[in-house]
Scaffold this motif. Structure first.
Motif, PDB file in Angstrom:
ATOM      1  N   ARG A   1       7.340  13.835  -3.920  1.00  0.00           N
ATOM      2  CA  ARG A   1       6.902  15.110  -4.724  1.00  0.00           C
ATOM      3  C   ARG A   1       8.018  15.924  -5.309  1.00  0.00           C
ATOM      4  O   ARG A   1       7.829  16.094  -6.602  1.00  0.00           O
ATOM      5  CB  ARG A   1       6.065  15.882  -3.653  1.00  0.00           C
ATOM      6  CG  ARG A   1       5.809  17.436  -4.174  1.00  0.00           C
ATOM      7  CD  ARG A   1       5.078  18.253  -3.119  1.00  0.00           C
ATOM      8  NE  ARG A   1       6.017  18.542  -1.843  1.00  0.00           N
ATOM      9  CZ  ARG A   1       6.985  19.441  -1.878  1.00  0.00           C
ATOM     10  NH1 ARG A   1       6.879  20.279  -3.036  1.00  0.00           N
ATOM     11  NH2 ARG A   1       7.506  19.655  -0.669  1.00  0.00           N
ATOM     12  N   LEU A   2       9.135  16.092  -4.671  1.00  0.00           N
ATOM     13  CA  LEU A   2      10.213  16.705  -5.364  1.00  0.00           C
ATOM     14  C   LEU A   2      10.777  16.007  -6.679  1.00  0.00           C
ATOM     15  O   LEU A   2      11.180  16.675  -7.686  1.00  0.00           O
ATOM     16  CB  LEU A   2      11.393  16.682  -4.418  1.00  0.00           C
ATOM     17  CG  LEU A   2      10.977  18.055  -3.187  1.00  0.00           C
ATOM     18  CD1 LEU A   2      11.789  17.998  -1.830  1.00  0.00           C
ATOM     19  CD2 LEU A   2      10.811  19.335  -3.718  1.00  0.00           C
ATOM     20  N   LEU A   3      10.837  14.628  -6.464  1.00  0.00           N
ATOM     21  CA  LEU A   3      11.383  13.988  -7.542  1.00  0.00           C
ATOM     22  C   LEU A   3      10.311  13.850  -8.808  1.00  0.00           C
ATOM     23  O   LEU A   3      10.981  14.140 -10.025  1.00  0.00           O
ATOM     24  CB  LEU A   3      11.591  12.417  -7.212  1.00  0.00           C
ATOM     25  CG  LEU A   3      12.884  12.183  -6.329  1.00  0.00           C
ATOM     26  CD1 LEU A   3      12.658  10.700  -5.893  1.00  0.00           C
ATOM     27  CD2 LEU A   3      13.921  12.418  -7.178  1.00  0.00           C
ATOM     28  N   GLY A   4       9.068  13.897  -8.637  1.00  0.00           N
ATOM     29  CA  GLY A   4       8.125  14.080  -9.483  1.00  0.00           C
ATOM     30  C   GLY A   4       8.119  15.602 -10.235  1.00  0.00           C
ATOM     31  O   GLY A   4       8.238  15.468 -11.498  1.00  0.00           O
TER      32      GLY A   4
ATOM     33  N   LEU B   1       0.818  -1.157  -0.054  1.00  0.00           N
ATOM     34  CA  LEU B   1      -0.045   0.107  -0.033  1.00  0.00           C
ATOM     35  C   LEU B   1       0.958   1.325   0.010  1.00  0.00           C
ATOM     36  O   LEU B   1       0.679   2.238  -0.608  1.00  0.00           O
ATOM     37  CB  LEU B   1      -1.016   0.147   1.128  1.00  0.00           C
ATOM     38  CG  LEU B   1      -1.970   0.929   1.252  1.00  0.00           C
ATOM     39  CD1 LEU B   1      -3.011   0.915   0.069  1.00  0.00           C
ATOM     40  CD2 LEU B   1      -2.837   0.832   2.603  1.00  0.00           C
ATOM     41  N   PHE B   2       2.094   1.217   0.723  1.00  0.00           N
ATOM     42  CA  PHE B   2       2.986   2.449   0.712  1.00  0.00           C
ATOM     43  C   PHE B   2       3.615   2.543  -0.644  1.00  0.00           C
ATOM     44  O   PHE B   2       3.638   3.706  -0.810  1.00  0.00           O
ATOM     45  CB  PHE B   2       4.186   2.177   1.788  1.00  0.00           C
ATOM     46  CG  PHE B   2       4.885   3.249   1.898  1.00  0.00           C
ATOM     47  CD1 PHE B   2       4.563   4.237   3.160  1.00  0.00           C
ATOM     48  CD2 PHE B   2       6.175   3.505   1.351  1.00  0.00           C
ATOM     49  CE1 PHE B   2       5.560   5.288   3.155  1.00  0.00           C
ATOM     50  CE2 PHE B   2       6.876   4.310   1.562  1.00  0.00           C
ATOM     51  CZ  PHE B   2       6.690   5.573   2.378  1.00  0.00           C
ATOM     52  N   SER B   3       4.122   1.304  -1.038  1.00  0.00           N
ATOM     53  CA  SER B   3       4.990   1.758  -2.277  1.00  0.00           C
ATOM     54  C   SER B   3       4.130   2.189  -3.448  1.00  0.00           C
ATOM     55  O   SER B   3       4.421   2.984  -4.392  1.00  0.00           O
ATOM     56  CB  SER B   3       5.711   0.408  -2.597  1.00  0.00           C
ATOM     57  OG  SER B   3       4.768  -0.777  -2.638  1.00  0.00           O
ATOM     58  N   LEU B   4       2.576   1.480  -3.495  1.00  0.00           N
ATOM     59  CA  LEU B   4       1.711   2.076  -4.451  1.00  0.00           C
ATOM     60  C   LEU B   4       1.361   3.504  -4.549  1.00  0.00           C
ATOM     61  O   LEU B   4       1.367   4.132  -5.480  1.00  0.00           O
ATOM     62  CB  LEU B   4       0.536   1.256  -4.438  1.00  0.00           C
ATOM     63  CG  LEU B   4       0.638  -0.286  -4.910  1.00  0.00           C
ATOM     64  CD1 LEU B   4      -0.669  -1.307  -4.830  1.00  0.00           C
ATOM     65  CD2 LEU B   4       0.900  -0.464  -6.713  1.00  0.00           C
ATOM     66  N   SER B   5       1.244   4.062  -3.262  1.00  0.00           N
ATOM     67  CA  SER B   5       0.964   5.330  -3.089  1.00  0.00           C
ATOM     68  C   SER B   5       2.189   6.242  -3.368  1.00  0.00           C
ATOM     69  O   SER B   5       1.883   7.461  -3.890  1.00  0.00           O
ATOM     70  CB  SER B   5       0.648   5.356  -1.874  1.00  0.00           C
ATOM     71  OG  SER B   5      -0.471   4.632  -1.221  1.00  0.00           O
ATOM     72  N   ILE B   6       3.484   5.872  -2.996  1.00  0.00           N
ATOM     73  CA  ILE B   6       4.468   6.603  -3.466  1.00  0.00           C
ATOM     74  C   ILE B   6       4.659   6.568  -5.131  1.00  0.00           C
ATOM     75  O   ILE B   6       5.023   7.634  -5.562  1.00  0.00           O
ATOM     76  CB  ILE B   6       5.858   6.004  -2.881  1.00  0.00           C
ATOM     77  CG1 ILE B   6       5.793   6.073  -1.255  1.00  0.00           C
ATOM     78  CG2 ILE B   6       6.915   6.619  -3.558  1.00  0.00           C
ATOM     79  CD1 ILE B   6       5.921   7.719  -0.949  1.00  0.00           C
ATOM     80  N   GLY B   7       4.407   5.562  -5.775  1.00  0.00           N
ATOM     81  CA  GLY B   7       4.301   5.323  -7.026  1.00  0.00           C
ATOM     82  C   GLY B   7       3.502   6.682  -7.755  1.00  0.00           C
ATOM     83  O   GLY B   7       3.592   7.251  -8.758  1.00  0.00           O
ATOM     84  N   THR B   8       2.135   6.444  -7.357  1.00  0.00           N
ATOM     85  CA  THR B   8       1.035   7.414  -7.660  1.00  0.00           C
ATOM     86  C   THR B   8       1.575   8.718  -7.616  1.00  0.00           C
ATOM     87  O   THR B   8       1.421   9.835  -8.303  1.00  0.00           O
ATOM     88  CB  THR B   8      -0.268   7.077  -7.223  1.00  0.00           C
ATOM     89  OG1 THR B   8      -0.131   7.304  -5.620  1.00  0.00           O
ATOM     90  CG2 THR B   8      -0.822   5.642  -7.580  1.00  0.00           C
ATOM     91  N   SER B   9       2.197   9.003  -6.251  1.00  0.00           N
ATOM     92  CA  SER B   9       2.760  10.383  -6.087  1.00  0.00           C
ATOM     93  C   SER B   9       3.622  11.057  -7.048  1.00  0.00           C
ATOM     94  O   SER B   9       3.609  12.134  -7.562  1.00  0.00           O
ATOM     95  CB  SER B   9       3.101  10.582  -4.666  1.00  0.00           C
ATOM     96  OG  SER B   9       3.465  11.650  -4.287  1.00  0.00           O
TER      97      SER B   9
END
Length: 464
Positions: free
Chosen positions: A413-416, A277-285
């Motif tokens: 956020r910053l990487l995106g 759940l954490f990794s999928l949320s980071i990916g969407t971010s």
């Protein structure tokens, strides 16, 4: 009357702070994150004025902005790790002290080198505020109302992002550029007083954690090289130099990750990334912020060079996006209490993708209304996604690792955003006269991908 005595270190905070204290604590967070976000954008408008006053070239003055951003990126995870170790409240309070003092240092700078150094130090202060702000929100709000706290946080970020250029223009119209930084001092002092009175301590700290200095250095090198390589690519640096940075990034990054795999509590939260759940949320971010930056960087070129809009008109036409996000973020924070974050995020990102594709398919001579409703669609979709996603990132991590989760949220956020800015340069180089069109299509594709990733979270159990 609210007690100024801190809560006992071992007292559980699952139910958050009592209401009067909660209001003071969230106001502290709002002021701190507002200053940190504003200073990421407020200097952009003043760069020509600052460069002229300090007798610097336009190209070298870019470092006034870059120094702040790079300092945040390289220190965010290290400071969030310290938050897990010594307490989020302590890191946040020191962040306020450093940010306020270095804002004064920026205002007193009389050379480009001095101002750039001051901005690096200010970036470290801003990183301290950003690294633990959402971890603190988890302590401030009861678990059942955490989404509301995240909604307020997203609202403040959206307001600050939207208001940055306007505030800068207003200040410069009546006084000199030094007040862009001096304006931080009064709210910084107010926030520090509030922080000393209202912010809660960590209920428990992971005592087995030890700060690993080599990891902190490799973390700074890894993310610093990544951002400088992306920035260099975007600014047209020699390809050999960019490739050398990427090679160094690969070597340092591999050593860094291998070291993290051996640590019981890693600085780069690999342990959290193992939580689906954490990794999928980071990916969407990462995908969503990359899509947002692709649009927000490329659209001004289209509006001014193709449609002939003025700078003021361009600013006004871009404003509906953050305004719609401001409206939707608090609403989404309430909806998370009843609707799965994966479903909310997928719906929001799908709406955002529709808006981006609609912008890519603008008629040849669009009216202002044609542009505005599409921008509203993008902003509303982004706002519907952001608060639930932030809520999921924080609440899917163990409570004692909230700092690591908060640091990863800011890093994603910053990487995106950095990747999005670099991709705009690539689109403009590859598709000369149609760079904005290509950027918007790519942004729509990334938002669609993010919606699919977010939808995968529906199979995961909801977090409290």
């Amino acid at each position: 009357m609210v007690s100024t005595k801190p809560l006992a270190a071992g007292k559980p905070l699952a139910e958050g702070l009592p209401l009067p204290q909660r209001y003071g604590a969230i106001l502290t967070i709002a002021i701190g994150i507002m200053m940190a976000v504003l200073d990421g954008a407020i200097a952009n408008v003043a760069l020509p004025t600052i460069a002229q006053d300090l007798h610097a070239s336009a190209a070298s003055s870019i470092w006034i902005v870059n120094a702040y951003q790079i300092a945040i990126v390289i220190s965010l995870l290290s400071l969030s790790f310290l938050g897990d170790m010594i307490g989020y409240r302590r890191v946040y309070q020191w962040g306020l002290v450093v940010f306020t003092l270095t804002s004064l240092f920026c205002a007193l700078s009389y050379s480009l080198e001095m101002l750039t150094f001051a901005r690096v130090l200010q970036g470290f202060g801003g990183a301290a505020l950003m690294s633990v702000n959402t971890a603190l929100i988890r302590l401030i709000y009861p678990a059942r109302h955490l989404g509301r706290g995240m909604g307020i946080n997203s609202f403040i970020v959206a307001v600050s992002s939207a208001a940055g250029p306007t505030i800068a223009a207003a200040i410069l119209s009546v006084t000199n550029w030094q007040w862009l930084f001096l304006i931080n001092v009064p709210p910084g002092l107010v926030a520090l007083v509030l922080a000393l009175r209202f912010l809660p301590p960590n209920p428990q700290k992971a005592m087995q954690q030890r700060f690993d200095l080599p990891s902190a250095v490799m973390n700074a090198l890894t993310f610093g090289l990544l951002i400088t390589a992306l920035s260099g690519f975007a600014q047209g640096q020699p390809r050999s130099w960019v490739l050398a940075e990427l090679a160094a990034l690969l070597v340092v990054g591999v050593v860094f990750v291998r070291r993290q795999l051996r640590l019981p509590v890693p600085l780069l939260p690999i342990d959290l990334l193992r939580i689906p759940l954490f990794s999928l949320s980071i990916g969407t971010s990462v995908c969503s912020f990359c899509a947002q930056m692709l649009a927000m960087v490329s659209l001004p070129f289209f509006l001014q060079t193709v449609l002939g809009r003025s700078e003021v008109e361009t600013g006004l036409l871009l404003t509906p996006w953050p305004l719609a996000t401001m409206v939707m973020a608090p609403l989404a924070g309430h909806l998370i209490e009843r609707v799965h974050a994966g479903l909310l995020g997928a719906a929001g990102l799908a709406i955002m993708a529709c808006g981006l594709f609609a912008l890519a398919l603008l008629p040849q001579n669009p009216t202002d209304a044609d542009i505005i409703w599409r921008m509203v669609l993008c902003g509303a979709g982004f706002g519907l996604f952001q608060s639930p996603n932030n809520h999921t990132i924080i609440s899917s991590a163990p409570r004692q690792r909230s700092g690591g989760a908060s640091g990863m949220l800011g890093t994603a956020r910053l990487l995106g955003q950095s990747s999005g800015a670099a991709l705009v340069a690539l689109m403009f180089n590859q598709f000369a006269g149609a760079g904005t069109h290509a950027s918007l299509l790519l942004a729509g594709g990334l938002a669609t991908l993010a919606a699919i990733i977010s939808g995968l979270r529906v199979t995961q159990p909801r977090v409290a």
